[in-house]
Enzyme design. Sequence first.
Site, short mmCIF file in Angstrom:
data_model
loop_
_atom_site.label_atom_id
_atom_site.label_comp_id
_atom_site.label_asym_id
_atom_site.label_seq_id
_atom_site.Cartn_x
_atom_site.Cartn_y
_atom_site.Cartn_z
N ASP A 84 13.95 77.74 45.25
CA ASP A 84 14.51 76.79 44.28
C ASP A 84 13.59 76.50 43.10
O ASP A 84 12.37 76.67 43.16
CB ASP A 84 14.78 75.44 44.97
N HIS A 230 10.05 76.99 47.28
CA HIS A 230 10.13 76.73 45.84
C HIS A 230 9.20 77.64 45.04
O HIS A 230 8.00 77.68 45.33
CB HIS A 230 9.74 75.28 45.54
#
Length: 270
Positions: A84, A230
């Site tokens: 992400d 991430h």
Amino acid sequence: MNQITTRGWAPSPLMYASAAVHVAAVAAVLARPRVWPWALGAVAANHVALTAAGLWPRSQLLGPNLTRLPARVGTAGSVALTIDDGPDPEVTPQVLAQLEQHRACATFFCVGERVLRYPDLALEITRRGHVIENHTQTHRHNFSLLGPSGLHAEIARAQNSIFQVTGSRPSFFRAPAGLRNPFLDPVLANLKLRLASWTRRGFDTVRGDADAVFRRLTTPLTGGDILLLHDGNAARSRGGTPVILEVLPRLLDAVRSRDLRPVTLRAALP
Ligand SMILES: [Zn+2]
């Protein structure tokens, strides 16, 4: 029918119950005005329940929410790596190199304005066989406080940004930090997007300890897991390395040693 594939909006049981609470409260006060404190209390309790459901990223109470790959032929033994908050000019190229080394594919939940800022990087993600999905246009921290038109704008703008750069329209959406409110589900149905959260996350935007992040993601690690890391906003290890770069090779080794196969969400749920 699998609810997660439903395109038209249908209220969840909690939304039906909430509507019923409001109607009953009004009817009770009209019939017996003296009960108004009880009616008001019921409505307030209902709003607390709705807020709590929105603060729980993996809940199904506000509508369909993918937290695991469905058990079905073809996806048995699969895991989905989701990455992400990118693309990030420093971290994403190294993540792509690590994935290539392990011949693994991943789903990137990208932020629309970052896709516009780094179009070559976004194209490189898709050129290598990975998929970009929608993680809002600006990743606002107050996303879950927006009303229907604010939610729609954040998500539709990201759809357009990603389509404009890659030529492919996302089919999955993930909310910033997984936080939602009851207005999100109809907006997603309108934009033909499916909500995806995760089975486990490493908290790798706040924890720089690669061992701890790895343990969180792999305890246990089984077929059907959707794992969250991430490449944007990555925490740094003590040596200053973005923590995903220390975790991902170990994670991909662990996936292989358990005879699991990384797949994209779109391949698992076409
Ligand atoms: Zn995010």
